[in-house]
Design a protein around this motif. Structure first.
Motif, PDB file in Angstrom:
ATOM      1  N   LEU A 147     -17.035   0.907  -3.142  1.00 41.30           N
ATOM      2  CA  LEU A 147     -16.283   1.560  -4.213  1.00 41.30           C
ATOM      3  C   LEU A 147     -16.068   0.610  -5.376  1.00 41.30           C
ATOM      4  CD1 LEU A 147     -13.594   3.392  -2.036  1.00 41.30           C
ATOM      5  CD2 LEU A 147     -15.766   4.305  -2.888  1.00 41.30           C
ATOM      6  N   ASP A 148     -15.748  -0.625  -5.058  1.00 36.67           N
ATOM      7  CA  ASP A 148     -15.540  -1.641  -6.084  1.00 36.67           C
ATOM      8  C   ASP A 148     -16.815  -1.867  -6.882  1.00 36.67           C
ATOM      9  OD1 ASP A 148     -13.557  -3.897  -6.982  1.00 36.67           O
ATOM     10  OD2 ASP A 148     -15.491  -4.891  -6.673  1.00 36.67           O
ATOM     11  N   SER A 149     -17.952  -1.943  -6.185  1.00 38.00           N
ATOM     12  CA  SER A 149     -19.231  -2.191  -6.858  1.00 38.00           C
ATOM     13  C   SER A 149     -19.651  -1.015  -7.712  1.00 38.00           C
ATOM     14  CB  SER A 149     -20.314  -2.501  -5.822  1.00 38.00           C
ATOM     15  OG  SER A 149     -20.000  -3.652  -5.080  1.00 38.00           O
ATOM     16  N   LEU A 150     -19.345   0.216  -7.285  1.00 41.99           N
ATOM     17  CA  LEU A 150     -19.731   1.392  -8.056  1.00 41.99           C
ATOM     18  C   LEU A 150     -19.066   1.418  -9.427  1.00 41.99           C
ATOM     19  CD1 LEU A 150     -19.726   4.191  -5.309  1.00 41.99           C
ATOM     20  CD2 LEU A 150     -21.713   3.159  -6.449  1.00 41.99           C
ATOM     21  N   LEU A 151     -17.871   0.834  -9.527  1.00 43.09           N
ATOM     22  CA  LEU A 151     -17.168   0.805 -10.811  1.00 43.09           C
ATOM     23  C   LEU A 151     -17.871  -0.088 -11.824  1.00 43.09           C
ATOM     24  CD1 LEU A 151     -13.454   0.609  -9.598  1.00 43.09           C
ATOM     25  CD2 LEU A 151     -14.671   2.602 -10.501  1.00 43.09           C
ATOM     26  N   GLU A 152     -18.788  -0.927 -11.358  1.00 41.93           N
ATOM     27  CA  GLU A 152     -19.515  -1.822 -12.259  1.00 41.93           C
ATOM     28  C   GLU A 152     -20.803  -1.186 -12.774  1.00 41.93           C
ATOM     29  OE1 GLU A 152     -20.156  -5.343  -9.989  1.00 41.93           O
ATOM     30  OE2 GLU A 152     -18.040  -5.915  -9.946  1.00 41.93           O
ATOM     31  N   HIS A 153     -21.138   0.012 -12.276  1.00 47.30           N
ATOM     32  CA  HIS A 153     -22.366   0.694 -12.676  1.00 47.30           C
ATOM     33  C   HIS A 153     -22.031   1.967 -13.453  1.00 47.30           C
ATOM     34  CE1 HIS A 153     -23.791  -1.866  -9.389  1.00 47.30           C
ATOM     35  NE2 HIS A 153     -25.008  -1.743  -9.888  1.00 47.30           N
ATOM     36  N   PRO A 154     -22.834   2.311 -14.437  1.00 46.22           N
ATOM     37  CA  PRO A 154     -22.629   3.589 -15.138  1.00 46.22           C
ATOM     38  C   PRO A 154     -23.069   4.755 -14.249  1.00 46.22           C
ATOM     39  CG  PRO A 154     -24.578   2.450 -15.995  1.00 46.22           C
ATOM     40  CD  PRO A 154     -23.924   1.496 -15.045  1.00 46.22           C
ATOM     41  N   THR A 155     -22.142   5.606 -13.889  1.00 51.11           N
ATOM     42  CA  THR A 155     -22.438   6.761 -13.039  1.00 51.11           C
ATOM     43  C   THR A 155     -21.720   7.993 -13.589  1.00 51.11           C
ATOM     44  OG1 THR A 155     -20.542   6.464 -11.557  1.00 51.11           O
ATOM     45  CG2 THR A 155     -22.555   5.253 -11.011  1.00 51.11           C
ATOM     46  N   THR A 156     -22.022   9.128 -12.987  1.00 51.00           N
ATOM     47  CA  THR A 156     -21.375  10.387 -13.362  1.00 51.00           C
ATOM     48  C   THR A 156     -20.140  10.668 -12.527  1.00 51.00           C
ATOM     49  OG1 THR A 156     -22.860  11.533 -11.832  1.00 51.00           O
ATOM     50  CG2 THR A 156     -23.557  11.400 -14.143  1.00 51.00           C
ATOM     51  N   LEU A 157     -19.748   9.729 -11.704  1.00 55.55           N
ATOM     52  CA  LEU A 157     -18.644   9.959 -10.783  1.00 55.55           C
ATOM     53  C   LEU A 157     -17.317  10.131 -11.516  1.00 55.55           C
ATOM     54  CD1 LEU A 157     -19.494   7.384  -7.964  1.00 55.55           C
ATOM     55  CD2 LEU A 157     -19.683   9.875  -7.838  1.00 55.55           C
ATOM     56  N   GLU A 158     -16.545  11.109 -11.042  1.00 58.18           N
ATOM     57  CA  GLU A 158     -15.209  11.357 -11.563  1.00 58.18           C
ATOM     58  C   GLU A 158     -14.125  11.108 -10.522  1.00 58.18           C
ATOM     59  OE1 GLU A 158     -15.178  15.333 -13.024  1.00 58.18           O
ATOM     60  OE2 GLU A 158     -16.768  14.980 -14.515  1.00 58.18           O
ATOM     61  N   LYS A 159     -14.525  11.079  -9.243  1.00 57.07           N
ATOM     62  CA  LYS A 159     -13.546  10.855  -8.177  1.00 57.07           C
ATOM     63  C   LYS A 159     -14.181  10.029  -7.067  1.00 57.07           C
ATOM     64  CE  LYS A 159     -10.207  13.147  -5.142  1.00 57.07           C
ATOM     65  NZ  LYS A 159      -9.600  14.443  -4.727  1.00 57.07           N
ATOM     66  N   LEU A 160     -13.487   8.960  -6.687  1.00 57.49           N
ATOM     67  CA  LEU A 160     -13.923   8.088  -5.595  1.00 57.49           C
ATOM     68  C   LEU A 160     -12.897   8.159  -4.472  1.00 57.49           C
ATOM     69  CD1 LEU A 160     -14.923   4.877  -7.600  1.00 57.49           C
ATOM     70  CD2 LEU A 160     -16.475   6.548  -6.585  1.00 57.49           C
ATOM     71  N   VAL A 161     -13.380   8.308  -3.238  1.00 57.86           N
ATOM     72  CA  VAL A 161     -12.494   8.366  -2.074  1.00 57.86           C
ATOM     73  C   VAL A 161     -13.027   7.423  -1.002  1.00 57.86           C
ATOM     74  CG1 VAL A 161     -11.602   9.806  -0.193  1.00 57.86           C
ATOM     75  CG2 VAL A 161     -11.731  10.724  -2.519  1.00 57.86           C
ATOM     76  N   GLY A 162     -12.118   6.684  -0.384  1.00 54.90           N
ATOM     77  CA  GLY A 162     -12.480   5.826   0.744  1.00 54.90           C
ATOM     78  C   GLY A 162     -11.655   6.173   1.963  1.00 54.90           C
ATOM     79  N   VAL A 163     -12.277   6.138   3.138  1.00 55.99           N
ATOM     80  CA  VAL A 163     -11.605   6.429   4.407  1.00 55.99           C
ATOM     81  C   VAL A 163     -11.876   5.281   5.379  1.00 55.99           C
ATOM     82  CG1 VAL A 163     -11.343   8.029   6.334  1.00 55.99           C
ATOM     83  CG2 VAL A 163     -11.915   8.902   4.068  1.00 55.99           C
ATOM     84  N   ASP A 164     -10.826   4.774   6.007  1.00 54.38           N
ATOM     85  CA  ASP A 164     -11.014   3.742   7.022  1.00 54.38           C
ATOM     86  C   ASP A 164      -9.807   3.742   7.942  1.00 54.38           C
ATOM     87  OD1 ASP A 164     -13.174   1.243   7.108  1.00 54.38           O
ATOM     88  OD2 ASP A 164     -11.324   0.850   8.218  1.00 54.38           O
ATOM     89  N   ILE A 165     -10.006   3.206   9.143  1.00 57.82           N
ATOM     90  CA  ILE A 165      -8.925   3.159  10.127  1.00 57.82           C
ATOM     91  C   ILE A 165      -8.161   1.843  10.062  1.00 57.82           C
ATOM     92  CG2 ILE A 165     -10.176   2.123  12.064  1.00 57.82           C
ATOM     93  CD1 ILE A 165      -8.900   4.326  13.831  1.00 57.82           C
ATOM     94  N   SER A 166      -8.655   0.900   9.274  1.00 54.18           N
ATOM     95  CA  SER A 166      -8.014  -0.412   9.162  1.00 54.18           C
ATOM     96  C   SER A 166      -7.104  -0.441   7.940  1.00 54.18           C
ATOM     97  CB  SER A 166      -9.062  -1.521   9.065  1.00 54.18           C
ATOM     98  OG  SER A 166      -8.463  -2.743   8.739  1.00 54.18           O
ATOM     99  N   ARG A 167      -5.814  -0.500   8.164  1.00 51.41           N
ATOM    100  CA  ARG A 167      -4.867  -0.528   7.040  1.00 51.41           C
ATOM    101  C   ARG A 167      -4.978  -1.830   6.249  1.00 51.41           C
ATOM    102  NH1 ARG A 167      -0.893   3.494   7.167  1.00 51.41           N
ATOM    103  NH2 ARG A 167       0.401   2.275   5.737  1.00 51.41           N
ATOM    104  N   LYS A 168      -5.266  -2.921   6.955  1.00 50.82           N
ATOM    105  CA  LYS A 168      -5.359  -4.177   6.213  1.00 50.82           C
ATOM    106  C   LYS A 168      -6.591  -4.191   5.312  1.00 50.82           C
ATOM    107  CE  LYS A 168      -7.347  -6.583  10.230  1.00 50.82           C
ATOM    108  NZ  LYS A 168      -7.065  -7.586  11.264  1.00 50.82           N
ATOM    109  N   GLY A 169      -7.700  -3.563   5.764  1.00 53.31           N
ATOM    110  CA  GLY A 169      -8.868  -3.443   4.897  1.00 53.31           C
ATOM    111  C   GLY A 169      -8.582  -2.550   3.706  1.00 53.31           C
ATOM    112  N   LEU A 170      -7.894  -1.444   3.944  1.00 48.56           N
ATOM    113  CA  LEU A 170      -7.535  -0.521   2.863  1.00 48.56           C
ATOM    114  C   LEU A 170      -6.590  -1.177   1.868  1.00 48.56           C
ATOM    115  CD1 LEU A 170      -7.040   2.747   4.956  1.00 48.56           C
ATOM    116  CD2 LEU A 170      -8.877   2.303   3.311  1.00 48.56           C
ATOM    117  N   THR A 171      -5.670  -1.991   2.377  1.00 49.78           N
ATOM    118  CA  THR A 171      -4.740  -2.692   1.485  1.00 49.78           C
ATOM    119  C   THR A 171      -5.494  -3.619   0.548  1.00 49.78           C
ATOM    120  OG1 THR A 171      -3.007  -2.599   3.171  1.00 49.78           O
ATOM    121  CG2 THR A 171      -2.754  -4.237   1.425  1.00 49.78           C
ATOM    122  N   ARG A 172      -6.478  -4.308   1.076  1.00 55.86           N
ATOM    123  CA  ARG A 172      -7.275  -5.194   0.231  1.00 55.86           C
ATOM    124  C   ARG A 172      -8.115  -4.389  -0.761  1.00 55.86           C
ATOM    125  NH1 ARG A 172      -9.111  -8.073   4.050  1.00 55.86           N
ATOM    126  NH2 ARG A 172     -11.231  -7.273   4.240  1.00 55.86           N
TER     127      ARG A 172
END
Length: 928
Positions: free
Chosen positions: A718-743
């Motif tokens: 998700l972080d890397s996608l923000l560095e590229h020109p895309t047509t995206l309007e909404k980004l969503v991430g799902v994970d079971i690790s809260r510490k990974g999500l916090t970072r």
């Protein structure tokens, strides 16, 4: 019985004692490295040995210090023409005769007084007396000073190894028959029948100066009643009195001849022993007949001290003193050193399966026994050394490792029914641990482990189907699994159940319950447990899981006082991370703070369970050079006391329950996982960036506006996608690790904040805490779903469950799934850096998994079979591609499946958006 020859170093010590001086030098040696990376080095050792009239040095280097010392000792023995031989009698009668002669030699040979033998120290104290007391010493002092006497007693009666009272009985009988020796009929005093010459006495007193000034030494009183607290006692040693007289006074013994002494506890160089009073024996001849015949149930002196017996491995009666006092070959006067509560609890910690792991890393509160072994990142004593140490401290024989070579033809016959391109029914059939079976594979190794009782009966057997490409890996991994089983068992000892039941066979570990419980009876009694072997009752305490990934609930540390700028370099799963930390016990009113543990540099691999969950959670929320504080769960009191070296006195009267544990942590350095380093060295751009570029191409081709990343981890995609020109309007991430999500939230917030200042077209973003195998209706029908390098971190059945859920319920227009191509591993791992403790091996094949956290890695045919089956089942098409390499044999390094939803009239409508929403919103933009 067959006696083993002593080691070269032991022979040198017997001949030269303190005059032998070893000098070990550590040097750095270059080893082969990975292309594109800095040259790698490892520590090796060489040793010089100085003896009277001879100096030698090892011509080469060794991986271990002790090997260098043994080599130097062997060179010296060769030059001196000394051959180490086993000089222990083979029969009880021979041992008895030698015991008589040895005791006699201590007193009739005046040359003995000029030796460096520790017993001379005892004699010299008494030679300063007058009258009949001259030269009279307690008989137990001989057992405390002379290893050979104890060895002879064991040959005469094997029970003597575990019973100091039996040793006293045998020595008393032998002394009665020793020429030139006088033994008291009313107690256990022994002395020479004839007085020593003035010249011999004068020479001895010149060597052994004695204690000229009063000395105060701290010891620990270990009561025989388990409920009674340990006590710190101070003994004042004055003038030229024999120290055992003061010990006798503290124990209320009849006199010092009635003070029995245990074997040394801990290191061989230590003089830490347990002292306890012999039972009140009215007629000495009783003990000469049978040391055990005087057992009286009502006599407090005959009550077994379970705690003391457990830590020394011998039977201790009544109250005991744990003290570090005695005469040694190294000193010319009485050796004394304080023993405090921390010393006792460290001895107790060393008896646990993970105790030496903690102490070898000098990190009692932070370090844990890792759940996975990696030659590249393992720190401290190896699993094999830890298991051997654990068995020795439990007074068990050395573990037996049986390594067998398994040819590929044998393994192929076991999986001959598997067709190429069809996934096996089980992981066990498909893989042998981290080794894929193919016809080009060289032979593999497997290892079985047996743990035997003192009577040489098997009490534990470990045998699993796992095979390894290196013999050392087979041994280390098998040793670790046995250690993990023992560690889980010992942790159950602190549970609240009254009984502890054993499952007879679990995950390759087979337990012989009756033998096991008999061998660990003293341990069970110390922890207040009783044993049982009804396997049907195992659920009373739960099975002992051998899951090396430790699937317990994640414990997130709540950080406070975060300091330092965000460097952008975060620890991630598999990275080698170096930290500094302090751990302090703080009273709840914050009036007192006790520093327990401090490390300027501590290195571990993220994700291996090498540190506590809370500490790892803290570290993964920080970037390099950031510091933070968090409150940790209060560990058991025993562990706190073992860590409290400087403040053990202060804590002895503190209620631990009224305190909390506070950590201050700083991240010093982060080294990327070996897998990432190999990829960066071999691919330009790295595979991770190539996977992002692959996703960007499909996003723009589809003109996608919504994307969900399943298993987003710390948000790298998700972080890397923000560095590229895309047509995206909404980004969503799902994970079971809260510490990974916090970072991930921290990184995305910073980047989106910057983008919002520069342009208006900023996508919204949401991070969800949840499992990718659970459906959430809010993510139905997204344009693109991604799952990059995720499925290999879960079991195969869970990977299939994910595929079914995402294609049947989430139903994205396009789903991109990537996973390592197992067939490409030999190319990657052919350039892997050798471990600092292993020689480079150019033919170690077959290839391992790229990461020890991977549950599986598929060949191209297996991945295609998996993906094709899902696509057909859920009305998707699928095409295969990849990144890394040319795509020619053996394919891409990272293989990719692109699923496309096939639109039909009966396409299911979106499910109720108000239902099926198990995910928790952890962070969102712009409303974060």
């Amino acid at each position: 019985m067959t006696a083993a020859a002593p080691t070269p170093k032991a022979v040198v010590h017997q001949r030269f004692g303190a005059k032998a001086r070893y000098t070990v030098e550590e040097v750095r040696e270059a080893v082969g490295g990975c292309p594109g990376l800095a040259p790698q080095t490892r520590s090796v050792y060489r040793c010089a040995l100085d003896l009277p009239g001879l100096s030698v040095a090892t011509p080469g280097t060794f991986l271990r210090k002790k090997d260098a010392e043994q080599a130097a000792a062997q060179i010296a023995l060769d030059k001196l023409g000394i051959q180490p031989t086993a000089n222990i009698p083979s029969t009880p009668q021979e041992a008895w005769d030698e015991l008589i002669a040895r005791i006699s030699g201590f007193f009739i040979d005046e040359n003995f007084l000029s030796s460096t033998h520790p017993l001379v120290g005892h004699l010299c104290v008494t030679l300063r007396r007058t009258g009949d007391l001259i030269g009279r010493i307690p008989l137990p002092a001989i057992a405390a000073c002379d290893v050979k006497v104890n060895t002879l007693c064991k040959v005469i009666d094997h029970r003597a190894e575990f019973d100091p009272l039996l040793v006293l009985s045998l020595m008393y009988n032998a002394a009665k028959q020793s020429p030139g020796v006088s033994v008291s009929d009313s107690n256990f005093w022994i002395q020479s029948e004839k007085p020593y010459s003035p010249e011999a006495v004068e020479l001895a007193l010149e060597r052994w100066s004695g204690t000229t000034k009063p000395v105060e030494v701290e010891v620990i009183l270990v009561p025989h009643v388990l409920e009674d607290e340990l006590k710190t006692v101070r003994i004042n040693l004055r003038d030229y009195e024999h120290y055992m007289s003061y010990v006798a006074a503290e124990l209320s013994a009849i006199d010092s001849s009635h003070v029995l002494v245990s074997r040394t506890i801990g290191k061989a160089s230590s003089e830490i022993r347990l002292y306890f009073a012999a039972p009140n024996i009215h007629v000495v001849s009783d003990i000469s007949k049978n040391a055990l015949a005087c057992h009286g149930d009502g006599d407090i002196n005959w009550q077994v001290n379970k705690r003391a017996s457990y830590i020394c491995g011998q039977t201790i009666y009544g109250d005991a003193l744990l003290a570090n006092i005695g005469y040694t070959r190294r000193d010319s006067e009485l050796h004394t050193e304080d023993v405090n509560l921390c010393t006792y609890y460290r001895i107790l910690l060393g008896k646990l399966p993970d105790g030496n792991c903690k102490m070898s890393r000098d990190s009692i509160l932070a370090a844990q026994l890792p759940s996975a072994y990696s030659r590249f990142s393992w720190k401290g004593l190896s699993p094999r050394d830890l298991l051997c140490s654990f068995c020795r401290l439990q007074r068990l024989p050395e573990p037996q490792f049986a390594v067998s070579r398994v040819s590929c033809d044998m393994l192929m016959s076991a999986v001959s029914s598997e067709e190429r391109g069809a996934p096996a029914d089980s992981v066990e059939n498909q893989y042998t641990n981290d080794v894929r079976i193919n016809k080009e594979t060289p032979d593999l190794f497997k290892c079985e482990v047996n743990i035997r009782s003192r009577k040489q009966e098997i009490l534990l057997e470990y045998s699993a189907a796992d095979t390894w490409s290196k013999e050392s890996d087979a041994i280390q991994n098998s040793a670790l699994k046995v250690l993990i089983w023992f560690n889980n068992y010992f942790k159950k000892l602190t549970s609240k159940t009254d009984k502890l039941y054993l499952s007879e066979c679990t995950d390759g570990v087979k337990i012989h319950s009756n033998i096991f419980l008999q061998e660990f009876a003293m341990c069970l009694s110390v922890y207040g447990k009783t044993g049982g072997n009804d396997s049907a009752m195992c659920n009373a305490v739960g099975p002992f899981s051998m899951d090396t990934q430790r699937k317990h609930l994640e414990s997130t540390a709540k950080l406070t006082h975060i300091d330092g700028p965000d460097s952008g370099v975060f620890p991630s799963h598999g990275s080698l991370t170096s930290i500094s930390y302090t751990a302090s016990l703080v009273t709840k009113d914050k009036a007192k703070t006790y520093l327990l543990e401090s490390r300027d540099e501590f290195e571990f691999e993220i994700g291996t369970g090498a540190v506590s969950n809370q500490l790892e959670s803290c570290v993964t929320q920080l970037s390099v050079n950031q510091t933070a504080c968090f409150l940790a769960e209060l560990p058991p009191r025993d562990l706190i006391m073992a860590a409290a070296f400087e403040v053990s006195h202060d804590l002895s009267n503190v209620s631990i329950e009224s305190c909390f544990l506070e950590f201050f942590v700083k991240v010093l350095q982060v080294t990327e996982p070996l897998e990432d380093r190999m990829e960066k060295a071999l691919f330009s751009p790295p595979l991770s960036k190539q996977r992002v570029e692959f996703a960007v191409r499909h996003i723009n081709e589809l003109h996608a506006t919504t994307l969900v990343d399943f298993g987003c981890g710390s948000g790298s995609l998700l972080d890397s996608l923000l560095e590229h020109p895309t047509t995206l309007e909404k980004l969503v991430g799902v994970d079971i690790s809260r510490k990974g999500l916090t970072r991930a939230a921290k990184s995305l917030h910073q980047k989106l904040s910057k983008k919002s200042m520069m342009q208006t077209n900023v996508p919204t973003a949401v991070l969800y805490d949840g499992s990718i195998t659970d459906y959430d209706s809010r993510l139905y029908g997204f344009d693109i779903g991604t799952c990059l390098e995720v499925i290999e971190h879960v079991e195969e059945d869970q990977a299939t469950l994910f595929g079914n859920v995402v294609l049947s319920s989430f139903r994205p227009t396009v789903l991109i799934v990537s996973t390592p191509n197992y067939e490409y591993n030999p190319i990657l791992q052919g350039s892997a850096m050798p471990n600092k403790d292993d020689e480079a091996d150019e033919s170690v094949g077959p290839c391992k998994f790229r990461n020890h956290d991977h549950k599986f890695e598929w060949t191209r045919a297996q991945f295609q079979c998996w993906a094709t089956g899902l696509a057909v089942k859920h009305n998707y098409s699928v095409e295969f591609s990849g990144v890394g390499g040319s795509g020619e044999e053996p394919g891409y390094a990272s293989q990719i499946a692109v699923f496309r939803r096939m639109m039909q009239g009966q396409e299911a409508m979106c499910l109720d958006k108000d239902g099926d929403q198990p995910y928790e919103v952890l962070w969102e933009w712009p409303n974060a």
